[in-house]
Design an enzyme around this catalytic site. Structure first.
Site, mmCIF file in Angstrom:
data_model
loop_
_atom_site.group_PDB
_atom_site.id
_atom_site.type_symbol
_atom_site.label_atom_id
_atom_site.label_comp_id
_atom_site.label_asym_id
_atom_site.label_seq_id
_atom_site.Cartn_x
_atom_site.Cartn_y
_atom_site.Cartn_z
ATOM 1 N N LYS A 1 37.668 39.224 -31.191
ATOM 2 C CA LYS A 1 38.714 40.204 -30.271
ATOM 3 C C LYS A 1 40.442 39.563 -31.372
ATOM 4 O O LYS A 1 40.736 38.217 -31.766
ATOM 5 C CB LYS A 1 39.414 39.128 -29.112
ATOM 6 C CG LYS A 1 40.435 40.235 -27.998
ATOM 7 C CD LYS A 1 39.987 38.873 -26.149
ATOM 8 C CE LYS A 1 41.445 39.567 -26.199
ATOM 9 N NZ LYS A 1 41.097 41.155 -25.507
HETATM 10 N N1 PMP Z 1 37.755 45.704 -24.519
HETATM 11 C C1 PMP Z 1 39.168 44.822 -24.156
HETATM 12 C C2 PMP Z 1 39.087 45.816 -26.083
HETATM 13 C C3 PMP Z 1 39.475 44.198 -24.333
HETATM 14 O O1 PMP Z 1 41.054 43.550 -24.114
HETATM 15 C C4 PMP Z 1 38.935 43.460 -22.462
HETATM 16 C C5 PMP Z 1 40.042 42.269 -22.119
HETATM 17 N N2 PMP Z 1 40.246 40.554 -23.133
HETATM 18 C C6 PMP Z 1 38.002 43.894 -22.735
HETATM 19 C C7 PMP Z 1 37.460 44.774 -23.035
HETATM 20 C C8 PMP Z 1 37.935 43.129 -21.304
HETATM 21 O O2 PMP Z 1 36.833 41.740 -21.713
HETATM 22 P P1 PMP Z 1 37.611 40.153 -20.019
HETATM 23 O O3 PMP Z 1 36.913 40.730 -19.500
HETATM 24 O O4 PMP Z 1 36.642 39.384 -21.150
HETATM 25 O O5 PMP Z 1 38.812 40.462 -20.175
#
Ligand code: PMP
Length: 297
Positions: A144
């Site tokens: 991320k």
């Molecule tokens: N894909 C992307 C590109 C994201 O930014 C997110 C949000 N963090 C998610 C999927 C979902 O991830 P999470 O369930 O860990 O928030």
């Protein structure tokens, strides 16, 4: 620190190169129990560490220390409503070079009141994006990293400009990847299917939670496999999920109704169940959340 006392230099490396790792964590206020529940901080901090490793950045506090810091931050801000927590580890050094080593780093966490990401009671309308999902061969989507989010920004903006709520991206070789900031599940032939972690998705925390919930609530295993775009048009139910996005049932894709064009039966049940669990109001999923305030008892 107070928000307005924070100073970040105009020449900070992260501002110009997107060299930062971050997370998005939610805390939910339960009016019933008058308690704030922090949702799954540990897996978010584990992912932050993975992102940092990939970028060769250093995150000094342990996972448990980071969770404690987050609880303390929520308490010091006296938050008694739904909130969002954003940890960010960024290259704050003022250096003009794409080389990433020996540049000063800063770690910060902020917390802010935060309500719904999208109104989803009646489901959302999506398009397949004309932008492709970034490839692991260019910018690793499993980390991320702020710079990588220009991909999400282009995908989301195109959708909104075209009158849709969201867009679904495809990998470079044309498989379904995910939403702009949310993972995807499809129900087809009585089976839940989600793209594998090798189809350029962020390995979502919510994705993992939903896989468990689908097993616990419906006795179904989720199949992780590549999905073709055309499978989506004929599927029975489709949903996007993420910490910010929560659970978004998709009722229309590229102007074709999904199922009968209304929120799918299982998606609707999952959404209710997920929101109750996230708000700390479900005994079965009590281990998902950490209470922020000392309980009255
Ligand atoms: N894909 C992307 C590109 C994201 O930014 C997110 C949000 N963090 C998610 C999927 C979902 O991830 P999470 O369930 O860990 O928030």
């Amino acid at each position: 620190m107070r928000y307005h006392d924070v100073r970040i230099g105009l020449v900070a490396h992260a501002l110009h190169h997107g060299t930062a790792c971050f997370e998005g964590i939610r805390a939910y206020w339960s009016a019933r129990t008058e308690q704030l529940f922090l949702l799954q901080p540990a897996p978010h901090y584990e992912r932050l560490r993975q992102s940092a490793r990939l970028m060769r950045m250093s995150l000094a506090p342990t996972r448990d220390e980071l969770v404690e810091l987050t609880l303390e931050l929520l308490r010091r801000n006296d938050l008694r409503e739904d909130a969002y927590v954003r940890p960010i580890l960024f290259k704050s050094g003022e250096v003009i070079t794409p080389a990433m080593d020996h540049i000063a780093e800063t770690f910060a966490i902020y917390a802010t009141p935060y309500g719904k990401h999208a109104e989803a009671t009646n489901g959302i309308r999506c398009m397949v994006s004309s932008w492709r999902r970034i490839s692991d061969q260019a910018v690793p989507p499993r980390a991320k990293i702020t710079g990588a989010y220009i991909n999400s920004c282009l995908i989301k903006s195109e959708a909104v400009q075209n009158g849709f709520d969201e867009a679904i991206s495809l990998t470079m070789d044309g498989h379904v990847s995910e939403g702009s900031v949310a993972n995807l599940f499809m129900l087809r032939g009585g089976k839940f299917v989600t793209p594998p972690i090798t189809d350029d998705i962020l390995e979502g925390v919510t994705r993992g939670l939903l896989m468990r919930m689908i097993r616990d609530e419906f006795g179904l295993e989720t199949e992780e496999r590549s999905i073709d775009r055309s499978e989506l048009y004929g599927c029975d139910e489709l949903l996007l999920c993420g910490t910010g996005a929560e659970l978004l049932p998709v009722v229309e894709l590229d102007r074709r109704p999904i199922g009968d064009g209304r929120v799918g039966r299982l998606s609707g049940r999952l959404r209710e169940c997920y929101l109750a669990a996230a708000r700390g109001e479900s005994a079965r999923y009590a281990d998902w959340t950490i209470p922020v305030w000392p309980s009255a008892a």
